[in-house]
Design a protein around this motif. Structure first.
Motif, PDB file in Angstrom:
ATOM      1  N   PRO A 121       0.809  -1.228   0.000  1.00  0.00           N
ATOM      2  CA  PRO A 121       0.000   0.000   0.000  1.00  0.00           C
ATOM      3  C   PRO A 121       0.839   1.274   0.000  1.00  0.00           C
ATOM      4  CG  PRO A 121      -0.939  -1.620   1.480  1.00  0.00           C
ATOM      5  CD  PRO A 121       0.389  -2.162   1.058  1.00  0.00           C
ATOM      6  N   CYS A 122       0.240   2.325  -0.532  1.00  0.00           N
ATOM      7  CA  CYS A 122       0.893   3.631  -0.593  1.00  0.00           C
ATOM      8  C   CYS A 122       0.329   4.537   0.496  1.00  0.00           C
ATOM      9  CB  CYS A 122       0.688   4.258  -1.969  1.00  0.00           C
ATOM     10  SG  CYS A 122      -1.054   4.537  -2.400  1.00  0.00           S
ATOM     11  N   GLY A 123       0.810   5.763   0.502  1.00  0.00           N
ATOM     12  CA  GLY A 123       0.392   6.704   1.532  1.00  0.00           C
ATOM     13  C   GLY A 123      -1.100   6.966   1.546  1.00  0.00           C
ATOM     14  N   TRP A 124      -1.712   7.056   0.363  1.00  0.00           N
ATOM     15  CA  TRP A 124      -3.161   7.319   0.319  1.00  0.00           C
ATOM     16  C   TRP A 124      -3.914   6.207   1.031  1.00  0.00           C
ATOM     17  CZ3 TRP A 124      -7.463   4.759  -1.247  1.00  0.00           C
ATOM     18  CH2 TRP A 124      -8.649   5.513  -1.319  1.00  0.00           C
ATOM     19  N   GLU A 125      -3.508   4.965   0.821  1.00  0.00           N
ATOM     20  CA  GLU A 125      -4.201   3.844   1.452  1.00  0.00           C
ATOM     21  C   GLU A 125      -4.066   3.881   2.968  1.00  0.00           C
ATOM     22  OE1 GLU A 125      -3.820   0.023  -1.174  1.00  0.00           O
ATOM     23  OE2 GLU A 125      -2.163   1.380  -1.716  1.00  0.00           O
ATOM     24  N   ARG A 126      -2.921   4.347   3.452  1.00  0.00           N
ATOM     25  CA  ARG A 126      -2.700   4.404   4.899  1.00  0.00           C
ATOM     26  C   ARG A 126      -3.566   5.465   5.572  1.00  0.00           C
ATOM     27  NH1 ARG A 126       1.667   1.165   5.683  1.00  0.00           N
ATOM     28  NH2 ARG A 126       2.907   0.818   3.811  1.00  0.00           N
ATOM     29  N   THR A 127      -4.043   6.417   4.792  1.00  0.00           N
ATOM     30  CA  THR A 127      -4.925   7.445   5.358  1.00  0.00           C
ATOM     31  C   THR A 127      -6.389   7.184   5.009  1.00  0.00           C
ATOM     32  OG1 THR A 127      -4.546   8.892   3.448  1.00  0.00           O
ATOM     33  CG2 THR A 127      -3.119   9.197   5.361  1.00  0.00           C
ATOM     34  N   HIS A 128      -6.663   6.136   4.237  1.00  0.00           N
ATOM     35  CA  HIS A 128      -8.033   5.756   3.874  1.00  0.00           C
ATOM     36  C   HIS A 128      -8.147   4.237   3.996  1.00  0.00           C
ATOM     37  CE1 HIS A 128      -7.283   9.606   1.835  1.00  0.00           C
ATOM     38  NE2 HIS A 128      -8.574   9.827   1.932  1.00  0.00           N
ATOM     39  N   LEU A 129      -7.879   3.731   5.203  1.00  0.00           N
ATOM     40  CA  LEU A 129      -7.727   2.297   5.412  1.00  0.00           C
ATOM     41  C   LEU A 129      -8.951   1.488   5.010  1.00  0.00           C
ATOM     42  CD1 LEU A 129      -5.968   2.446   8.901  1.00  0.00           C
ATOM     43  CD2 LEU A 129      -4.901   1.785   6.741  1.00  0.00           C
ATOM     44  N   VAL A 130     -10.126   1.910   5.477  1.00  0.00           N
ATOM     45  CA  VAL A 130     -11.335   1.133   5.212  1.00  0.00           C
ATOM     46  C   VAL A 130     -11.614   1.076   3.714  1.00  0.00           C
ATOM     47  CG1 VAL A 130     -13.844   1.056   5.548  1.00  0.00           C
ATOM     48  CG2 VAL A 130     -12.335   1.556   7.482  1.00  0.00           C
TER      49      VAL A 130
END
Length: 207
Positions: A121-130
């Motif tokens: 995962p990238c940074g965007w995924e880490r801030t939009h986990l669900v």
């Protein structure tokens, strides 16, 4: 010095797909955003345009507008987390939309991960986990819970960088775990003390 985007170009950036960064606009607007380093044209057909990391930063810096009326929300992609009151219609069109969103997310990984890796995962995924975990599951063909059908449900947890994934049976839960691990997440299976329900705790893998 590069001139800032025009008001029309900013509207194109603000209207980008929240998951993939896919843009819609005139050829002139899109070409101008590419020239400014805020968008790129995908090399493969249909050659859609997507936000670059700089474009994502600019989009996220835009103040949240007031809640728009329902018609303005039409066409915005959202992965199914399971249990939605009004889930999107299923069928070939939805499958194409999910596939396109997943491919866009892989491209975002390639562009924003330091080593260009697409297997984590990238940074965007880490801030939009669900939303990120739900997209991985839906793109792999898992059935979300909703209506008369039971399936996966992705929920936020109090733990940092972790989501809970529930499934109707052990086989489905194991299949969800395999999909998430293949998409760059690490998972562990746990039991809720009160309900004794089994669930996955999933976190984006860093290396």
């Amino acid at each position: 010095m590069t001139r800032p985007p025009t008001a029309a170009q900013r509207r194109v950036i603000e209207a980008a797909d929240p998951v993939t960064g896919r843009l819609r606009g005139t050829e002139t607007q899109l070409a101008a955003l590419v020239k400014r380093g805020l968008a790129f044209r995908h090399p493969r057909p249909p050659h859609d345009h997507f936000l670059t990391p700089a474009g994502h930063r600019m989009r996220e810096a835009v103040p949240e507008p007031p809640a728009p009326p329902a018609p303005d929300d039409a066409g915005v992609f959202a992965a199914r987390v399971g249990g939605e009151e009004e889930p999107p219609a299923s069928g070939p069109a939805r499958r194409r939309e999910v596939h396109s969103a997943w491919q866009g997310l892989l491209e975002l990984r390639r562009m924003t991960n330091p080593d260009g890796a697409v297997d984590r995962p990238c940074g965007w995924e880490r801030t939009h986990l669900v939303r990120a975990a739900a997209l991985a599951l839906e793109a792999a063909g898992h059935r979300p819970a909703g209506g008369d059908a039971d399936g996966y449900r992705v929920r936020a947890t109090p733990q940092p960088e972790a989501v809970a994934v529930y499934a109707p049976d052990p086989e489905t839960l194991a299949a969800c775990a395999a999909t998430l691990e293949g998409a760059g997440w690490q998972t562990g299976e746990y039991t809720e003390p009160r309900t004794r329900a089994r669930y996955l705790l999933a976190s984006p893998r860093r290396v």
